[in-house]
Write a protein that holds these residues in place. Structure first.
Motif, short mmCIF file in Angstrom:
data_model
loop_
_atom_site.label_atom_id
_atom_site.label_comp_id
_atom_site.label_asym_id
_atom_site.label_seq_id
_atom_site.Cartn_x
_atom_site.Cartn_y
_atom_site.Cartn_z
N ILE A 172 0.85 -1.18 0.00
CA ILE A 172 0.00 0.00 0.00
C ILE A 172 0.89 1.24 0.00
O ILE A 172 1.99 1.21 0.55
N GLU A 173 0.38 2.29 -0.64
CA GLU A 173 1.16 3.53 -0.72
C GLU A 173 0.20 4.70 -0.85
O GLU A 173 -0.71 4.68 -1.68
N TYR A 174 0.36 5.69 0.00
CA TYR A 174 -0.46 6.89 -0.07
C TYR A 174 0.20 8.01 0.72
O TYR A 174 1.07 7.77 1.57
N ASP A 175 -0.21 9.25 0.41
CA ASP A 175 0.28 10.41 1.15
C ASP A 175 -0.45 10.49 2.49
O ASP A 175 -1.66 10.21 2.56
N ILE A 176 0.26 10.88 3.54
CA ILE A 176 -0.34 10.91 4.86
C ILE A 176 0.32 11.99 5.69
O ILE A 176 1.50 12.32 5.52
N GLU A 177 -0.47 12.59 6.56
CA GLU A 177 0.04 13.59 7.50
C GLU A 177 0.23 12.92 8.86
O GLU A 177 -0.65 12.23 9.37
N LYS A 178 1.41 13.13 9.47
CA LYS A 178 1.74 12.54 10.76
C LYS A 178 2.12 13.63 11.75
O LYS A 178 2.55 14.72 11.39
N LYS A 179 1.97 13.32 13.03
CA LYS A 179 2.34 14.23 14.10
C LYS A 179 3.64 13.76 14.76
O LYS A 179 3.77 12.59 15.13
N LYS A 180 4.60 14.71 14.89
CA LYS A 180 5.87 14.40 15.55
C LYS A 180 5.72 14.52 17.07
O LYS A 180 4.65 14.84 17.59
N LYS A 181 6.80 14.28 17.78
CA LYS A 181 6.79 14.35 19.24
C LYS A 181 6.41 15.74 19.72
O LYS A 181 5.66 15.88 20.70
N ASP A 182 6.91 16.79 19.05
CA ASP A 182 6.63 18.16 19.48
C ASP A 182 5.28 18.66 18.99
O ASP A 182 4.95 19.83 19.18
N GLY A 183 4.49 17.81 18.35
CA GLY A 183 3.17 18.22 17.90
C GLY A 183 3.13 18.77 16.50
O GLY A 183 2.05 19.00 15.94
N SER A 184 4.28 19.02 15.89
CA SER A 184 4.31 19.57 14.53
C SER A 184 3.94 18.50 13.51
O SER A 184 4.09 17.30 13.78
N SER A 185 3.46 18.96 12.36
CA SER A 185 3.01 18.03 11.32
C SER A 185 4.11 17.80 10.30
O SER A 185 4.88 18.71 9.98
N ILE A 186 4.18 16.58 9.80
CA ILE A 186 5.05 16.25 8.67
C ILE A 186 4.21 15.49 7.65
O ILE A 186 3.26 14.79 8.00
N TYR A 187 4.55 15.71 6.38
CA TYR A 187 3.85 15.02 5.29
C TYR A 187 4.78 13.98 4.69
O TYR A 187 5.94 14.26 4.41
N CYS A 188 4.26 12.77 4.53
CA CYS A 188 5.09 11.66 4.06
C CYS A 188 4.33 10.87 2.99
O CYS A 188 3.10 10.89 2.93
N ILE A 189 5.13 10.17 2.16
CA ILE A 189 4.59 9.11 1.31
C ILE A 189 4.83 7.80 2.06
O ILE A 189 5.97 7.38 2.25
N LEU A 190 3.76 7.18 2.56
CA LEU A 190 3.86 5.95 3.34
C LEU A 190 3.74 4.74 2.41
O LEU A 190 2.78 4.62 1.66
N THR A 191 4.76 3.88 2.46
CA THR A 191 4.74 2.62 1.72
C THR A 191 4.84 1.49 2.73
O THR A 191 5.80 1.45 3.52
N ALA A 192 3.85 0.59 2.74
CA ALA A 192 3.85 -0.53 3.69
C ALA A 192 3.83 -1.84 2.93
O ALA A 192 3.09 -2.00 1.96
N THR A 193 4.67 -2.79 3.36
CA THR A 193 4.75 -4.11 2.75
C THR A 193 4.78 -5.17 3.85
O THR A 193 5.23 -4.89 4.97
N PRO A 194 4.28 -6.39 3.56
CA PRO A 194 4.25 -7.42 4.59
C PRO A 194 5.64 -8.00 4.86
O PRO A 194 6.49 -8.07 3.97
N LEU A 195 5.86 -8.43 6.10
CA LEU A 195 7.08 -9.12 6.53
C LEU A 195 6.68 -10.55 6.83
O LEU A 195 5.87 -10.80 7.74
N LEU A 196 7.22 -11.49 6.07
CA LEU A 196 6.82 -12.89 6.17
C LEU A 196 7.95 -13.72 6.76
O LEU A 196 9.13 -13.40 6.61
N ASN A 197 7.59 -14.82 7.42
CA ASN A 197 8.60 -15.76 7.88
C ASN A 197 8.85 -16.81 6.79
O ASN A 197 8.32 -16.72 5.69
N THR A 198 9.67 -17.78 7.11
CA THR A 198 10.04 -18.80 6.10
C THR A 198 8.85 -19.63 5.66
O THR A 198 8.88 -20.25 4.60
N SER A 199 7.78 -19.64 6.46
CA SER A 199 6.58 -20.39 6.10
C SER A 199 5.56 -19.51 5.38
O SER A 199 4.41 -19.88 5.21
#
Length: 613
Positions: A172-199
């Motif tokens: 999955i991939e989409y633009d997203i707004e996130k909040k940092k520790k100090d409360g400020s906003s950052i804009y990122c392109i989030l890419t998520a992929t599954p992590l699989l074991n040997t099975s």
């Protein structure tokens, strides 16, 4: 006859035993032989009641001796086969650990912020870039819930990467707004992929956050600028509509005044022509603005400016000047019309408009104070308009007219609006160029970065494959650079890296690509050169690098030497990765052979010679 055959079997067995090189196996075999011998003797005595234990033990029956040796050989073969299997398992385990170590190093040194979370939303790993992006420490991230370390609008919703990956999505991939520790906003392109074991079972999710905050700011600025332009155009249109309404009132009054009918009709005709002309000018300005916003290069921009300048001012002439990089001269970038009475290149001090920071019209000021860059002509009526955007003067819009004594207010307004469009377009294009350079350039040396180099190398190899060309890769490493840093300090090391970058930029061909590969390593990609020229260029760089002698804190730094490896497509590989690896192996050989030398890769060595990490 039977005993002779058994003797031959024994002789062949003894010859095979002499060929064994693993003495431990022989020792084990001898011990097992003794144990089997004793066991067999005991079986004969206690089970079959054949003679005494001693007589069976020292029986010289060759048939029994042959059987015992045959059993021993089978047992030794079993031990050897088992040892080989154990050795292969150990080698596989070692290779697996090395691969895991390499993957972990790639994860930790990635340019993007990355983290790994399990199916329970717990963060189990995060790289240094993620820490820098969020402003958190590892203790504040590892083991915590993912929404506690970097919250956003997708948390606890169906858009959450954990929910989506768990439901079967592979990426999955989409633009997203996130909040940092100090409360400020950052804009990122989030890419998520599954992590699989040997099975192939899901054990977690890998999230990649590419920071696009700066890009968002630029986009907002561009939108703001566009909105401002639209407002101005709307205001102009509104004023024209109001003028049109006034004309309609005048027409109505003219109809009631029969004595002034002809005069009013003529006046109306002229005003309608003026309105039509203004509408046409507004349309041209709108078209030009749209085209300028789509330009990617300055050459395209100047062609469009010339084209629409001829449409807006068909009877006039003019030119666009931009400051040079040194900002001590202005150069003509675009012109239209005939007989331009302005120099192609001149100093900013030669123009009254640039000196005063405002429009200068020669017919409205004292004629004895003409701009020095304008060639003297008594009938010439000209304007110089500074091109200004974002509080910065980018250049000059020069306009000349040989027919009108004084320019009308409407024409001045059109010229001013035209120059504003040009200035804004040039400012936006320059901003795009700066952002693009930041994305593909190394900030310390000014050379192309590694990502740009890898993309360019694959593209050039693809082109070379079609056109049967040669692509050379020269990999360069500064000898003993760690010792240099330890001796003079990291600031001095940065100065030396900058000088090496400047040295490479000035000593490669225009079509070559000089890049910083990482640390003190550099790569030069030579496209379409012969093998001899590639090697000669590598030798030239090695010899002349000794003349690099920057100063630091009032003293000249120690000269450096370079170790260089050269690989060529298609001689040493078919892909960019294989060519770089071949050059790396050749570079390592240069270092291994004493440094300060050039080594050309050999095809056979790229397969059997692996330099240490």
């Amino acid at each position: 006859m039977y005993n002779k055959k058994k003797d031959n079997h024994i002789k062949r067995f003894l010859q095979k035993m002499k060929c064994l090189k693993n003495q431990e196996v022989i020792k084990i075999g001898i011990v097992m032989l003794l144990i089997l011998w004793l066991l067999e003797s005991a079986i004969h005595v206690f089970i079959f009641n054949k003679g005494s234990f001693i007589s069976n033990l020292f029986s010289l029956d060759l048939h029994e001796i042959w059987m015992r040796l045959l059993i021993l050989v089978i047992f030794i073969a079993f031990i050897c086969y088992t040892g080989k299997i154990i050795s292969k398992l150990k080698n596989a385990e070692t290779e697996s650990k090395e691969i895991q170590s390499e993957l972990l190093q790639i994860f930790n040194t990635a340019a993007d912020a990355m983290r790994i979370i399990d199916k329970e939303f717990n963060v189990i790993r995060a790289n240094d870039t993620f820490m820098a992006l969020t402003g958190l420490t590892k203790n504040e991230v590892i083991g915590k819930k993912c929404y506690e370390t970097l919250s956003g609008s997708a948390c606890h919703t169906p858009l959450c990467p954990v929910y989506q990956i768990s439901s079967g999505k592979q990426r999955i991939e989409y633009d997203i707004e996130k909040k940092k520790k100090d409360g400020s906003s950052i804009y990122c392109i989030l890419t998520a992929t599954p992590l699989l074991n040997t099975s192939s079972n899901l054990i977690g999710i890998v999230e990649d956050f590419r920071d696009i905050t700066e890009r968002k700011k630029v986009e907002e600025e561009l939108i703001k600028t566009r909105n401002e332009l639209e407002i101005k155009i709307e205001e102009k249109t509104k004023s024209l509509k109001e003028a049109n309404e006034r004309l309609e009132i005048e027409i109505s009054e003219g109809e009631r005044a029969s004595g002034q009918m002809h005069q009013l009709n003529e006046k109306l005709k002229l005003q309608l022509e003026e309105i039509e002309k203004r509408n046409q000018e507004i349309a041209f300005l709108g078209e030009m603005s749209t085209m300028l916003q789509s330009c990617l290069e300055f050459n395209e921009t100047f062609k469009i400016i010339s084209k629409y300048a001829e449409k807006l001012f068909p009877a006039d002439s003019g030119a666009i000047y931009l400051y040079s990089n040194s900002r001590n001269i202005l150069e003509e970038m675009s012109a239209w019309g005939k007989n331009i009475y302005s120099e192609n290149v001149f100093s900013p001090h030669d123009c009254w408009a640039l000196r005063r920071g405002q429009i200068y019209a020669n017919k409205e000021q004292f004629t004895e104070f003409n701009c020095k860059h304008v060639i003297q002509n008594d009938s010439l009526n000209y304007l110089c308009i500074p091109l200004m955007a974002q509080g910065e003067t980018l250049g000059l819009f020069y306009f000349q007219n040989l027919e009108e004594e004084l320019l009308s207010s409407s024409k001045k307004m059109l010229l001013n609006t035209f120059s504003e469009h040009i200035a804004m377009a040039l400012s936006n294009l320059r901003l795009r160029e700066v952002l693009r350079n930041q994305a593909i350039r190394d900030p310390l040396t000014g050379l192309f970065n590694r990502r740009y180099m890898e993309e360019t190398l694959e593209r050039e190899i693809s082109r070379a494959s079609r056109q049967k060309l040669i692509v050379g890769v020269i990999m360069i490493d500064i000898d003993h650079f760690k010792l240099f840093n330890d001796t003079y300090g990291h600031k001095a090391g940065d100065i030396m890296l900058k000088e090496v970058g400047r040295f490479l930029q000035t000593n490669v061909r225009k079509e070559d690509i000089a890049c910083r590969f990482g640390g003190e390593e550099f790569i030069v990609i030579m496209i379409g050169a012969s093998r001899e020229i590639i090697y000669q260029r590598a030798e030239f760089l090695r010899k002349n690098a000794k003349n690099i002698n920057p100063e630091y804190e009032g003293s000249v730094l120690k000269n450096i030497t370079l170790s260089i490896g050269v690989a060529i497509y298609p001689d040493h590989g078919e892909t960019g990765e294989s060519i770089i690896r071949a050059a790396d192996i050749a570079l390592y050989k240069s270092k291994h052979d004493g440094r300060d030398r050039v080594t050309i890769a050999h095809a056979e060595e790229t397969d059997i010679f692996n330099p240490p990490e």
